[in-house]
Design an enzyme around this catalytic site. Sequence first.
Site, PDB file in Angstrom:
ATOM      1  N   TRP A 162       0.867  -1.209  -0.029  1.00  0.00           N
ATOM      2  CA  TRP A 162       0.188   0.097  -0.128  1.00  0.00           C
ATOM      3  C   TRP A 162       1.053   1.307   0.008  1.00  0.00           C
ATOM      4  O   TRP A 162       1.898   1.280   0.722  1.00  0.00           O
ATOM      5  CB  TRP A 162      -0.897   0.024   1.343  1.00  0.00           C
ATOM      6  CG  TRP A 162      -1.728   1.392   1.239  1.00  0.00           C
ATOM      7  CD1 TRP A 162      -2.952   1.525   0.605  1.00  0.00           C
ATOM      8  CD2 TRP A 162      -1.416   2.538   2.169  1.00  0.00           C
ATOM      9  NE1 TRP A 162      -3.622   2.703   0.698  1.00  0.00           N
ATOM     10  CE2 TRP A 162      -2.651   3.398   1.601  1.00  0.00           C
ATOM     11  CE3 TRP A 162      -0.671   2.838   2.884  1.00  0.00           C
ATOM     12  CZ2 TRP A 162      -2.825   4.720   2.348  1.00  0.00           C
ATOM     13  CZ3 TRP A 162      -0.749   4.209   3.447  1.00  0.00           C
ATOM     14  CH2 TRP A 162      -1.786   4.987   3.102  1.00  0.00           C
ATOM     15  N   ASP A 183     -16.306  10.609  -3.817  1.00  0.00           N
ATOM     16  CA  ASP A 183     -15.679   9.126  -3.487  1.00  0.00           C
ATOM     17  C   ASP A 183     -16.472   8.712  -2.175  1.00  0.00           C
ATOM     18  O   ASP A 183     -17.870   8.885  -2.170  1.00  0.00           O
ATOM     19  CB  ASP A 183     -14.179   9.235  -3.043  1.00  0.00           C
ATOM     20  CG  ASP A 183     -13.252   8.088  -3.280  1.00  0.00           C
ATOM     21  OD1 ASP A 183     -13.342   7.321  -2.364  1.00  0.00           O
ATOM     22  OD2 ASP A 183     -12.461   7.881  -4.108  1.00  0.00           O
ATOM     23  N   ASP A 184     -16.016   7.632  -1.421  1.00  0.00           N
ATOM     24  CA  ASP A 184     -16.429   7.020  -0.226  1.00  0.00           C
ATOM     25  C   ASP A 184     -17.189   8.023   0.481  1.00  0.00           C
ATOM     26  O   ASP A 184     -16.964   9.397   0.633  1.00  0.00           O
ATOM     27  CB  ASP A 184     -15.179   6.469   0.495  1.00  0.00           C
ATOM     28  CG  ASP A 184     -15.755   5.324   1.668  1.00  0.00           C
ATOM     29  OD1 ASP A 184     -16.891   5.222   1.956  1.00  0.00           O
ATOM     30  OD2 ASP A 184     -14.734   4.756   1.919  1.00  0.00           O
ATOM     31  N   ARG A 203      -9.892  -3.009   8.082  1.00  0.00           N
ATOM     32  CA  ARG A 203     -10.591  -1.982   7.928  1.00  0.00           C
ATOM     33  C   ARG A 203     -12.252  -2.020   8.273  1.00  0.00           C
ATOM     34  O   ARG A 203     -12.966  -1.503   7.620  1.00  0.00           O
ATOM     35  CB  ARG A 203     -10.531  -1.668   6.419  1.00  0.00           C
ATOM     36  CG  ARG A 203     -10.561  -0.029   6.376  1.00  0.00           C
ATOM     37  CD  ARG A 203     -10.774   0.577   4.761  1.00  0.00           C
ATOM     38  NE  ARG A 203     -10.543   1.944   4.826  1.00  0.00           N
ATOM     39  CZ  ARG A 203     -11.308   2.776   4.060  1.00  0.00           C
ATOM     40  NH1 ARG A 203     -12.161   2.074   2.717  1.00  0.00           N
ATOM     41  NH2 ARG A 203     -10.885   3.991   3.915  1.00  0.00           N
ATOM     42  N   ASP A 235     -13.856  -0.003  -5.848  1.00  0.00           N
ATOM     43  CA  ASP A 235     -12.732  -0.088  -5.206  1.00  0.00           C
ATOM     44  C   ASP A 235     -12.993  -1.612  -4.330  1.00  0.00           C
ATOM     45  O   ASP A 235     -14.103  -2.447  -4.407  1.00  0.00           O
ATOM     46  CB  ASP A 235     -13.003   1.217  -3.947  1.00  0.00           C
ATOM     47  CG  ASP A 235     -11.798   1.260  -3.060  1.00  0.00           C
ATOM     48  OD1 ASP A 235     -10.565   0.561  -3.240  1.00  0.00           O
ATOM     49  OD2 ASP A 235     -11.529   2.270  -2.536  1.00  0.00           O
ATOM     50  N   ASN A 249     -11.253  -3.001  -0.636  1.00  0.00           N
ATOM     51  CA  ASN A 249     -10.180  -2.639   0.236  1.00  0.00           C
ATOM     52  C   ASN A 249      -9.590  -3.594   1.345  1.00  0.00           C
ATOM     53  O   ASN A 249      -8.932  -3.142   2.175  1.00  0.00           O
ATOM     54  CB  ASN A 249     -10.673  -1.518   1.042  1.00  0.00           C
ATOM     55  CG  ASN A 249     -10.670  -0.013   0.137  1.00  0.00           C
ATOM     56  OD1 ASN A 249      -9.397   0.117  -0.379  1.00  0.00           O
ATOM     57  ND2 ASN A 249     -11.603   0.783  -0.122  1.00  0.00           N
ATOM     58  N   ASP A 282      -2.634   5.008  -3.737  1.00  0.00           N
ATOM     59  CA  ASP A 282      -3.235   6.106  -2.578  1.00  0.00           C
ATOM     60  C   ASP A 282      -2.165   6.946  -2.301  1.00  0.00           C
ATOM     61  O   ASP A 282      -2.199   7.938  -1.688  1.00  0.00           O
ATOM     62  CB  ASP A 282      -3.601   5.494  -1.207  1.00  0.00           C
ATOM     63  CG  ASP A 282      -5.116   4.820  -1.642  1.00  0.00           C
ATOM     64  OD1 ASP A 282      -5.850   5.214  -2.691  1.00  0.00           O
ATOM     65  OD2 ASP A 282      -5.356   4.238  -0.601  1.00  0.00           O
TER      66      ASP A 282
HETATM   67  C1  DGJ Z   1      -9.170   3.311  -1.182  1.00  0.00           C
HETATM   68  C2  DGJ Z   1      -8.798   4.097  -2.375  1.00  0.00           C
HETATM   69  O1  DGJ Z   1      -7.683   3.592  -2.732  1.00  0.00           O
HETATM   70  C3  DGJ Z   1      -9.013   5.570  -2.080  1.00  0.00           C
HETATM   71  O2  DGJ Z   1      -8.722   6.235  -3.225  1.00  0.00           O
HETATM   72  C4  DGJ Z   1     -10.324   5.971  -1.411  1.00  0.00           C
HETATM   73  O3  DGJ Z   1     -11.335   5.504  -2.472  1.00  0.00           O
HETATM   74  C5  DGJ Z   1     -10.693   4.963  -0.374  1.00  0.00           C
HETATM   75  N1  DGJ Z   1     -10.510   3.518  -0.372  1.00  0.00           N
HETATM   76  C6  DGJ Z   1     -12.034   5.521  -0.048  1.00  0.00           C
HETATM   77  O4  DGJ Z   1     -12.386   4.409   1.238  1.00  0.00           O
END
Ligand code: DGJ
Length: 747
Positions: free
Chosen positions: A186, A386-387, A463, A498, A500, A568
Amino acid sequence: MTGIWHDDAAGAWLVEMRSTAYAFGLADDGTALRHLHWGAPVARAALADLAAAAAEPMPRQERRLLGKTGERPDEYVPWGGLRYDEPSLRAEFGDGTRSVEWRFAGHRVSRQGPATTLEVDLADTGHPLRVTLAYRAYDGFDVLDRWATLRHAGDGPPVVIGQAHSANWWLPPGGGWRLRYLHGGWGGETQLAQTHLTPGKFVLESRRGLTSQQLNPWFTLDQEEAAATEEAGEVWSGALAWSGSWKLVFEANPGGRVHACGGVNDFDWAYRLEPGDELVLPRFAGLYTAGGFGAASREWHAWQLAHVLGRGDDRSRLSAHVPPPSFRTAPRTDPASPDRPARGEPALRPVLYNSWEATTFDVTEAGQARLAELAARLGIECFVVDDGWFGQRNNDRAGLGDWTPSREKFPRGLRPLIGRVNDLGMRFGLWVEPEMVNPDSDLYRAHPDWVYHFDGRTRSLQRNQLVLNLARPDVAQWMLATLDRLLTENHIEFVKWDMNRPLSEPGWPAQAGIDPERVWTDHVGNLYAVIDALRAAHPGVEFESCASGGGRVDLGILRRVEQVWTSDNTDAWDRVKIQEGFTQAYPAQAMMAWVTDSPNFLTGRELPLSFRFHVAMAGALGVGGDLLRWSDAELAEAAELIAAYKGIRPVIQRGRLYRLASVLRGPFGASQYVAGDDVVLLGWWGPEPCAARPARIRLAGLDADTRYRDVGSGERHWGSALMAEGLALPEEKASTFGSTLVHLVRD
Ligand code: DGJ
């Protein structure tokens, strides 16, 4: 001209590509298939000799004595008999037999638009397993796309597949192989690594259920004695089209002969083929060039622009509201169907704004509208929320799974904001993470059994979220219907998809006993099916793949999206390195890069606005800073830089890329792009003393006898001089972190 040449008498095939060739042939009375050649062109007349050498009769039992594996390389290695190379295929039959013995059963050549496909059928001599090896070559390219299809061709008990590679690539004889690949984590994706292959196996893999940031399914191989450089030397390269757990094995036998094979990861995986079932394995593309790593990258880029990016699945068999079929019944690729572009040539990427770094979860209609107004002033073309816009999503502990706009943040729904964004002249985009659920969500409360888990075991959170069991048809159907409704009810033209966290506890207790390990591949098969169905139902919507940054970047997902979120980490100096690695395998057009605030939220590093822009301009440009905190002067400078980018955008996004200088080797990095009459140079130097900076940089790929005009200064230079003596770089006053943008046009 691309073509497939078959020498019937020799029992051999020659795939002729733009400037390279690939050959293999039958041996041992049609019971074996031997690799013959991958590299420089081969005359058709020479094919018979190559085949004869490989098919020299040798008593069966003696064939593999003395550990001479790889001397008669199996084109695709079935586990069975005296074969000890890494197998391409392991199968177990109903009577307990665990070996494959096959015989050649026919071949076909077909034409699909600009592509030619060869399929070779092999049938097990005593059991109902048929294997078809496919080879697809594309007019004007040196990329060979390969895959294998497995079929249960009888009745009776299932055939259990334990390992099934998409392709097996043999390198020429001789030792001293260097392997280069991309690794990371990351905030630091696509870092270029290299190692020397010594006898034994070297494995690159993901066991996470997605492509991963740790390793990427792409590689190059070259021979150290000849030592390829950026612009010269023999390079063999491969890339796998799979977005789930994958595995690439590089095996060097004691004689130094190397093969590279791979496909879906066999770790914790098995696939039970029932009568009539067919398993189409992911594609594994390869290319050879004598032009060094730069030429290998340019070939990957051009081929992906022409045949991969946003092309979608070959089969338009799905529509929204139809349950996406499972991996078993819906092969993702159909060798017989045309490889036609789903949506024509990939469009140039719009300049995008993304709200994440500016507002994180604090997303409101009024706040986003204020950002949108400033974004429009800058010349942004697509505004992405976004989120944080849905359910109870005020932090990362709640809301995932509840894909309806938050009543508190968007009391009137999303439409008023979308209308405002559209009125400002921008498209509207939205973030989703459909494969995930927070335990604190209405979805999880209603369907706690919808996540991967083993009964009585921990459901590991990362997360604060769990992974939905997308192998379940009801989950896939829910996902498709939910996203289809979102796109139908709102004028959304861009989706950032996305993911995560990786998979864990990959269980499906209700299905226990029935192919439990298939979830690894069914998850990805259904992911592809849902995106394919959404793309078919909403042709105006573009997609971006994201997985905590660049965790899902591979040729499989790239068929289904227009671009990827690279990392990111938006620190522009870190990005220079990340982007240099990215471009080894994937094109600038797919590489989303935002300009964000200074100091950077992650590294605290302060960088000039022009530097941040010049780095982000090397890909698909975006802005991700908190514009409400930018001064009028910064906003004005940003608007100018965005206008400049639009002027050179086709050159960056569609041009040939020359990595002129690498920050991995010195204080200065530079990329040059050439398209038609235009040449663009982007250069960046880091925290080195002024004295370490080069005064000039030699360009590449120009016409020596043509004069080029510098659009900025009006100066004219001969191509020969630019390539021999170079272009003078501006003298920077700042002690660290300078950058330059030069646009030349053919005079
Ligand atoms: C991870 C992504 O890489 C970010 O750009 C963003 O969208 C976040 N998630 C949002 O939770």
